[in-house]
Design an enzyme around this catalytic site. Structure first.
Site, PDB file in Angstrom:
ATOM      1  N   TYR A  51      -0.248   9.436 -42.924  1.00 51.52           N
ATOM      2  CA  TYR A  51      -0.073   9.165 -41.487  1.00 51.52           C
ATOM      3  C   TYR A  51       0.310  10.398 -40.666  1.00 51.52           C
ATOM      4  O   TYR A  51       1.086  10.286 -39.721  1.00 51.52           O
ATOM      5  CB  TYR A  51       0.977   8.069 -41.260  1.00 51.52           C
ATOM      6  CG  TYR A  51       0.953   6.953 -42.265  1.00 51.52           C
ATOM      7  CD1 TYR A  51      -0.215   6.233 -42.505  1.00 51.52           C
ATOM      8  CD2 TYR A  51       2.096   6.598 -42.977  1.00 51.52           C
ATOM      9  CE1 TYR A  51      -0.236   5.197 -43.429  1.00 51.52           C
ATOM     10  CE2 TYR A  51       2.082   5.567 -43.907  1.00 51.52           C
ATOM     11  CZ  TYR A  51       0.911   4.871 -44.135  1.00 51.52           C
ATOM     12  OH  TYR A  51       0.879   3.841 -45.056  1.00 51.52           O
ATOM     13  N   HIS A  52      -0.294  11.547 -40.937  1.00 51.99           N
ATOM     14  CA  HIS A  52       0.072  12.766 -40.209  1.00 51.99           C
ATOM     15  C   HIS A  52      -1.135  13.496 -39.605  1.00 51.99           C
ATOM     16  O   HIS A  52      -1.273  14.700 -39.779  1.00 51.99           O
ATOM     17  CB  HIS A  52       0.817  13.725 -41.151  1.00 51.99           C
ATOM     18  CG  HIS A  52       2.085  13.175 -41.713  1.00 51.99           C
ATOM     19  ND1 HIS A  52       2.658  13.653 -42.887  1.00 51.99           N
ATOM     20  CD2 HIS A  52       2.895  12.181 -41.273  1.00 51.99           C
ATOM     21  CE1 HIS A  52       3.766  12.984 -43.129  1.00 51.99           C
ATOM     22  NE2 HIS A  52       3.929  12.074 -42.178  1.00 51.99           N
ATOM     23  N   PRO A  53      -2.014  12.829 -38.868  1.00 52.25           N
ATOM     24  CA  PRO A  53      -3.162  13.545 -38.284  1.00 52.25           C
ATOM     25  C   PRO A  53      -2.724  14.455 -37.142  1.00 52.25           C
ATOM     26  O   PRO A  53      -1.906  14.072 -36.297  1.00 52.25           O
ATOM     27  CB  PRO A  53      -4.060  12.406 -37.777  1.00 52.25           C
ATOM     28  CG  PRO A  53      -3.123  11.276 -37.493  1.00 52.25           C
ATOM     29  CD  PRO A  53      -2.043  11.385 -38.534  1.00 52.25           C
TER      30      PRO A  53
END
Length: 508
Positions: A442-444
């Site tokens: 969850y780190h774009p």
């Protein structure tokens, strides 16, 4: 302030363990899916993102980490003035209300509450000790002098309640006369006259019509790594090759919009546990443990409901040649598969999960348009494992995860391995497992890159190159991924942006 989602009224947002339920939500979660990933057996992968006040800080696991000091110094080395770690540390400290008090690395006067976890499953202690037995140092503060090592995560919580960015920064000033918050307002287009952004159009609610807002000074895009580049493209700002096929007039050609997409790809090692200390969603939990947890939480702000799920973890080097930690660990004292969408094994077994991600992937993807319809989801192609080094890193990640889970004292809790499974032994078999099972953590970031090269979208004051009155303030401006969770860095970016906006306003 336009927010595409509803207000953050749902109790699952404010109760830390509510993250599990929010993974199922379509109201508070954009619940995106990627394009088929050619290096991952054409899987369309689930990408949750917050769709409410506070954005993804309202649905995340609340782990407070900043990344390595080198990450920010590297941004400065790329030509981004004022973005080195020493400068950024001041912004981290300014926003922070650190439970243990102020120090060289922490602040205590801010509104972003950071505390020790108020629930720690005993298996976390075993994980930390097993990691130490494998040579990883103990670290009680990942936001201190070094991030390397293992320990309990600090969490974005206030007395056991999630402290989202909306809680920290928006709600306390909601009564200001110069602030109007409009929820369920989906931005459709930036209004541009010549090369100046002068406002936006948006749709209000499911069945509402279109509205326009004019900006007296400037428009700030804060939609994140997916929505900010999408809105620019819909407005005719970006590469011609992405805009013209959808019949959108090109207003300002800017090659880098939507490019440079980076994300932390994550792989899990899961064990079934025999000592029954983990969270199992079976009859015992529903009939005995859940009522107790509800009482403990609402009476004392503690207990299972105060858990951020990933209570411990850390940062490790994949091998001794690495100059800094290049893998991150999240230990979860339950069986967690498919972002909590598959609960069968969590109901059936006691167990625990160790998620390990590659902190600095070399693969690059992009955000594009599926159509000219502003209500349609963007095209998301992270292009995972395009660079062969990324797959090699995740093979090391699986091996490290197995090594830790098989070390004492954690090994004493282990019955058998569930994933990858005892039959997965060779590098080729591990690679096949990774292609089938790895997921986003969850780190774009990176799709409106800050810099001065051909792919840069904003300058080091976050102004869109070649435009006036238009800034981007979110994780999309990161030139490269930081070595850690991205919410605290994004908060620091916003703190710095606030200063720059005020400075530019005063000198205009």
């Amino acid at each position: 302030l336009l927010e595409a989602g509803p207000r953050d009224w749902n109790p699952l947002i404010h109760i830390p363990i509510g993250i599990i339920g929010l993974m199922w939500s379509k109201m508070f979660n954009w619940a995106y899916h990627t394009a088929p990933q050619k290096h991952m057996n054409s899987r369309e992968m689930f990408w949750p993102r917050g769709k409410t006040l506070g954005g993804s800080s309202s649905i995340n696991a609340q782990c407070y980490t900043r990344g390595n000091a080198w990450d920010y110094d590297h941004w400065a080395e790329l030509g981004n003035r004022g973005w080195g770690f020493e400068e950024m540390l001041g912004y981290f400290r300014r926003s922070e209300k650190f439970e243990s008090g102020a120090s060289e690395y922490h602040g205590s006067e801010g509104t972003y509450c950071v505390s020790a976890p108020r629930h720690v499953n005993p298996l976390n202690r075993a994980f930390i000790e097993a990691s130490q037995a494998c040579g990883l140092p103990r670290n009680d503060d990942f936001g201190g002098a070094t991030e390397e090592g293992v320990g309990l995560y600090s969490v974005a919580q206030d007395n056991g309640r999630r402290c989202s960015n909306a809680d920290a920064f928006l709600h306390p000033v909601a009564d200001r006369k110069n602030l109007t918050v409009i929820t369920r307002a989906r931005a459709k287009k930036v209004l541009i006259e010549g090369k100046r952004a002068v406002g936006v159009t948006y749709k209000k609610g499911w069945f509402g019509g279109d509205h326009s807002l004019r900006a007296k000074c400037e428009v700030l895009l804060c939609g994140g790594a997916i929505n900010s580049p999408q809105l620019l493209l819909l407005s005719g700002v970006g590469p011609k090759s992405e805009i013209e096929p959808h019949g959108i007039p090109v207003v300002h050609e800017l090659k880098g919009v939507g490019r440079n997409l980076q994300d932390h790809l994550d792989v899990s090692v899961i064990d079934i546990e025999k000592t029954k200390l983990s969270l199992r969603l079976g009859p015992k939990f529903l009939l005995i443990e859940a009522p107790k947890a509800v009482y403990e939480y609402f009476a004392h702000g503690r207990g299972q409901l105060a858990s951020n799920v990933a209570e411990s973890g850390g940062f490790a080097r994949s091998d001794e040649s690495q100059p800094r930690a290049d893998l991150q660990l999240h230990f979860i004292a339950t069986i967690e598969q498919d972002h909590g969408h598959n609960l069968w094994n969590t109901i059936k077994h006691y167990g625990y999960t160790l998620r390990v991600c590659d902190l600095r992937p070399k693969s690059r993807g992009y955000i594009g348009l599926k159509s000219a319809d502003p209500m349609a989801d963007a095209l998301i192609d992270p292009n995972y494992l395009d660079h062969p080094d990324d797959l090699a890193q995740l093979v090391k990640a699986v091996k490290l995860g197995r090594k830790i889970l098989r070390a004492e004292p954690l090994a004493g809790h282990r019955e058998r391995e569930l994933e990858p499974g005892e039959t997965v032994a060779s590098d080729a078999e591990i690679e096949a497992f990774i292609r089938n099972r790895a997921e986003t953590i969850y780190h774009p970031v990176g799709t409106c890159k800050m810099g001065h090269d051909d792919e840069a979208v904003v300058d080091d004051r976050l102004r869109v190159h070649g435009m006036q009155g238009l800034r981007v303030v979110d994780a999309s401006i990161m030139p490269t991924l930081v070595g850690g969770n991205t919410n605290a860095p994004t908060t620091a970016i916003a703190e710095k942006a606030a200063d720059m906006i005020l400075e530019d306003r005063l000198t205009a």
